[in-house]
Design an enzyme around this catalytic site. Structure first.
Site, PDB file in Angstrom:
ATOM      1  N   LYS A   1       0.818  -1.196   0.000  1.00  0.00           N
ATOM      2  CA  LYS A   1       0.000   0.000   0.000  1.00  0.00           C
ATOM      3  C   LYS A   1       0.854   1.248   0.000  1.00  0.00           C
ATOM      4  O   LYS A   1       0.371   2.349  -0.268  1.00  0.00           O
ATOM      5  CB  LYS A   1      -0.877   0.045   1.270  1.00  0.00           C
ATOM      6  CG  LYS A   1      -1.712  -1.152   1.545  1.00  0.00           C
ATOM      7  CD  LYS A   1      -2.372  -0.951   2.941  1.00  0.00           C
ATOM      8  CE  LYS A   1      -2.998  -2.226   3.397  1.00  0.00           C
ATOM      9  NZ  LYS A   1      -3.435  -2.174   4.803  1.00  0.00           N
TER      10      LYS A   1
ATOM     11  N   GLU B   1       7.358   2.858  -6.379  1.00  0.00           N
ATOM     12  CA  GLU B   1       7.545   2.367  -5.004  1.00  0.00           C
ATOM     13  C   GLU B   1       7.679   3.523  -4.015  1.00  0.00           C
ATOM     14  O   GLU B   1       8.058   4.636  -4.382  1.00  0.00           O
ATOM     15  CB  GLU B   1       8.809   1.492  -4.937  1.00  0.00           C
ATOM     16  CG  GLU B   1       8.521   0.018  -4.840  1.00  0.00           C
ATOM     17  CD  GLU B   1       7.954  -0.424  -3.493  1.00  0.00           C
ATOM     18  OE1 GLU B   1       7.151   0.291  -2.866  1.00  0.00           O
ATOM     19  OE2 GLU B   1       8.340  -1.527  -3.064  1.00  0.00           O
ATOM     20  N   ASP B   2       7.378   3.226  -2.767  1.00  0.00           N
ATOM     21  CA  ASP B   2       7.530   4.217  -1.700  1.00  0.00           C
ATOM     22  C   ASP B   2       8.990   4.336  -1.273  1.00  0.00           C
ATOM     23  O   ASP B   2       9.525   5.426  -1.158  1.00  0.00           O
ATOM     24  CB  ASP B   2       6.628   3.887  -0.504  1.00  0.00           C
ATOM     25  CG  ASP B   2       6.779   2.456  -0.009  1.00  0.00           C
ATOM     26  OD1 ASP B   2       7.498   1.652  -0.653  1.00  0.00           O
ATOM     27  OD2 ASP B   2       6.181   2.125   1.032  1.00  0.00           O
TER      28      ASP B   2
ATOM     29  N   ASP C   1      14.686  -0.115   0.282  1.00  0.00           N
ATOM     30  CA  ASP C   1      15.406  -0.308   1.547  1.00  0.00           C
ATOM     31  C   ASP C   1      16.545  -1.299   1.285  1.00  0.00           C
ATOM     32  O   ASP C   1      17.539  -0.921   0.662  1.00  0.00           O
ATOM     33  CB  ASP C   1      14.380  -0.784   2.587  1.00  0.00           C
ATOM     34  CG  ASP C   1      14.919  -0.847   3.991  1.00  0.00           C
ATOM     35  OD1 ASP C   1      15.659   0.047   4.386  1.00  0.00           O
ATOM     36  OD2 ASP C   1      14.578  -1.800   4.716  1.00  0.00           O
TER      37      ASP C   1
ATOM     38  N   PHE D   1      13.584   4.759  10.692  1.00  0.00           N
ATOM     39  CA  PHE D   1      12.257   4.328  10.265  1.00  0.00           C
ATOM     40  C   PHE D   1      11.408   5.555   9.980  1.00  0.00           C
ATOM     41  O   PHE D   1      11.192   6.375  10.858  1.00  0.00           O
ATOM     42  CB  PHE D   1      11.594   3.442  11.311  1.00  0.00           C
ATOM     43  CG  PHE D   1      10.386   2.742  10.771  1.00  0.00           C
ATOM     44  CD1 PHE D   1      10.522   1.620   9.977  1.00  0.00           C
ATOM     45  CD2 PHE D   1       9.114   3.235  11.020  1.00  0.00           C
ATOM     46  CE1 PHE D   1       9.407   0.984   9.440  1.00  0.00           C
ATOM     47  CE2 PHE D   1       7.992   2.605  10.495  1.00  0.00           C
ATOM     48  CZ  PHE D   1       8.140   1.479   9.713  1.00  0.00           C
ATOM     49  N   VAL D   2      10.957   5.681   8.743  1.00  0.00           N
ATOM     50  CA  VAL D   2      10.242   6.891   8.341  1.00  0.00           C
ATOM     51  C   VAL D   2       8.760   6.603   8.101  1.00  0.00           C
ATOM     52  O   VAL D   2       8.388   5.481   7.728  1.00  0.00           O
ATOM     53  CB  VAL D   2      10.886   7.528   7.084  1.00  0.00           C
ATOM     54  CG1 VAL D   2      12.328   7.904   7.373  1.00  0.00           C
ATOM     55  CG2 VAL D   2      10.807   6.613   5.879  1.00  0.00           C
TER      56      VAL D   2
ATOM     57  N   ASP E   1       3.874   3.803   6.647  1.00  0.00           N
ATOM     58  CA  ASP E   1       3.121   3.653   7.891  1.00  0.00           C
ATOM     59  C   ASP E   1       3.978   3.163   9.051  1.00  0.00           C
ATOM     60  O   ASP E   1       5.044   2.585   8.868  1.00  0.00           O
ATOM     61  CB  ASP E   1       2.000   2.635   7.694  1.00  0.00           C
ATOM     62  CG  ASP E   1       2.537   1.201   7.593  1.00  0.00           C
ATOM     63  OD1 ASP E   1       3.375   0.959   6.692  1.00  0.00           O
ATOM     64  OD2 ASP E   1       2.164   0.360   8.408  1.00  0.00           O
TER      65      ASP E   1
ATOM     66  N   ARG F   1       0.107   7.067   7.253  1.00  0.00           N
ATOM     67  CA  ARG F   1       0.250   7.080   5.789  1.00  0.00           C
ATOM     68  C   ARG F   1      -0.239   8.400   5.200  1.00  0.00           C
ATOM     69  O   ARG F   1       0.212   8.819   4.148  1.00  0.00           O
ATOM     70  CB  ARG F   1      -0.562   5.938   5.158  1.00  0.00           C
ATOM     71  CG  ARG F   1      -0.040   4.546   5.459  1.00  0.00           C
ATOM     72  CD  ARG F   1      -0.754   3.524   4.568  1.00  0.00           C
ATOM     73  NE  ARG F   1      -0.590   2.152   5.016  1.00  0.00           N
ATOM     74  CZ  ARG F   1       0.443   1.367   4.714  1.00  0.00           C
ATOM     75  NH1 ARG F   1       1.427   1.830   3.981  1.00  0.00           N
ATOM     76  NH2 ARG F   1       0.511   0.131   5.149  1.00  0.00           N
TER      77      ARG F   1
HETATM   78  P1  XMP Z   1      13.139  -3.984   0.880  1.00  0.00           P
HETATM   79  O1  XMP Z   1      12.934  -5.341   0.256  1.00  0.00           O
HETATM   80  O2  XMP Z   1      13.719  -2.983  -0.054  1.00  0.00           O
HETATM   81  O3  XMP Z   1      11.682  -3.564   1.331  1.00  0.00           O
HETATM   82  O4  XMP Z   1      13.939  -4.079   2.159  1.00  0.00           O
HETATM   83  C1  XMP Z   1      11.188  -2.309   1.133  1.00  0.00           C
HETATM   84  C2  XMP Z   1       9.872  -2.216   1.848  1.00  0.00           C
HETATM   85  O5  XMP Z   1      10.116  -2.161   3.269  1.00  0.00           O
HETATM   86  C3  XMP Z   1       9.251  -1.231   3.870  1.00  0.00           C
HETATM   87  N1  XMP Z   1      10.078  -0.188   4.559  1.00  0.00           N
HETATM   88  C4  XMP Z   1       9.585   0.811   5.298  1.00  0.00           C
HETATM   89  N2  XMP Z   1       8.317   1.137   5.607  1.00  0.00           N
HETATM   90  N3  XMP Z   1       9.133   2.983   6.873  1.00  0.00           N
HETATM   91  C5  XMP Z   1       8.104   2.235   6.412  1.00  0.00           C
HETATM   92  O6  XMP Z   1       6.959   2.561   6.698  1.00  0.00           O
HETATM   93  C6  XMP Z   1      10.430   2.711   6.600  1.00  0.00           C
HETATM   94  O7  XMP Z   1      11.333   3.412   7.056  1.00  0.00           O
HETATM   95  C7  XMP Z   1      10.673   1.558   5.766  1.00  0.00           C
HETATM   96  N4  XMP Z   1      11.797   0.998   5.287  1.00  0.00           N
HETATM   97  C8  XMP Z   1      11.391  -0.070   4.546  1.00  0.00           C
HETATM   98  C9  XMP Z   1       8.422  -0.645   2.767  1.00  0.00           C
HETATM   99  O8  XMP Z   1       7.176  -1.318   2.735  1.00  0.00           O
HETATM  100  C10 XMP Z   1       9.176  -0.938   1.503  1.00  0.00           C
HETATM  101  O9  XMP Z   1       8.355  -1.098   0.371  1.00  0.00           O
HETATM  102 MG    MG Z   2       6.038  -1.023   0.560  1.00  0.00          MG
END
Ligand code: XMP
Ligand code: MG
Length: 186
Positions: free
Chosen positions: A48, A105-106, A109, A158-159, A165, A171
């Site tokens: 999401k 993508e958001d 990571d 963590f953002v 979220d 969100r």
């Molecule tokens: P990867 O596979 O790149 O995964 O490690 C990326 C997904 O991890 C979640 N993610 C976060 N969600 N704050 C969040 O709310 C964060 O700081 C964060 N870091 C990673 C996110 O769903 C992303 O698509």
């Molecule tokens: Mg995501």
């Protein structure tokens, strides 16, 4: 509105302001419009977290394009189609044959999820598959993947906000920020 609960007071500091996000999305939209002129562009939003970015980016893109949505998860769960290490919880509706796919993508990571999803999409005979992410945490990267279009690099914190979220909340914040530590330990 005395009784109104504000999300802002749970935020320790802002990393990317609403104005910075708007300016960047406009610039990304212009660049994508130029790069994909005359192509069969399909924006693929990974739910999401990317829904806010997707809604803004698609309106900043000035050429015809389609949109589609996908839900993936890295680990188990019932009734899902297993594709190695990524589970497709909700697949795309669109046939990717000949399409120029841009994944929206958001945050990138570790990159592990997308590094497993990209080969799955490439097997479906698209013309191209590229990645557009509004945020990236380069210091966390484990997989060999980098965005083709990037908004902002953020530190290893963590953002929340702009689609991201904590426990399904925040969100709808219009900026990207870091929560106060006491919110996590509640
Ligand atoms: P990867 O596979 O790149 O995964 O490690 C990326 C997904 O991890 C979640 N993610 C976060 N969600 N704050 C969040 O709310 C964060 O700081 C964060 N870091 C990673 C996110 O769903 C992303 O698509
Ligand atoms: Mg995501």
């Amino acid at each position: 509105m005395n009784s109104m609960q504000s999300m802002d007071r749970d935020i320790d500091h802002i990393l990317v302001s609403e104005e910075q996000l708007q300016d960047k999305v406009a610039a990304l939209g212009e660049q994508i419009s130029r790069d994909y002129q005359g192509r069969d562009l399909l924006l693929v939003s990974i739910l999401k977290g990317s829904v806010v970015f997707m809604a803004d980016l698609m309106r900043a893109i000035k050429i015809p394009c389609g949109i589609d949505f996908m839900v993936v998860s890295s680990y188990g769960g019932a009734n899902t189609e297993s594709t190695g290490l990524v589970k497709i919880v909700k697949d795309l509706d669109a046939d990717l044959t000949g399409k120029d796919v841009l994944i929206v993508e958001d945050i990138l990571d570790t990159g592990i999820t997308l590094s497993h999803l990209l080969p799955v999409l490439r097997m479906r005979n698209p013309n191209s598959v590229r990645l557009c992410t509004i945020l990236s945490k380069p210091s966390r990267r484990k997989a060999d993947i980098e965005p083709d279009y990037l908004g902002f690099e953020v530190p290893d914190e963590f953002v929340v906000g702009y689609g991201l979220d904590f426990d399904e909340k925040y969100r709808n914040l219009p900026y990207v920020g870091v929560l106060k530590p006491e919110i996590y330990s509640k």
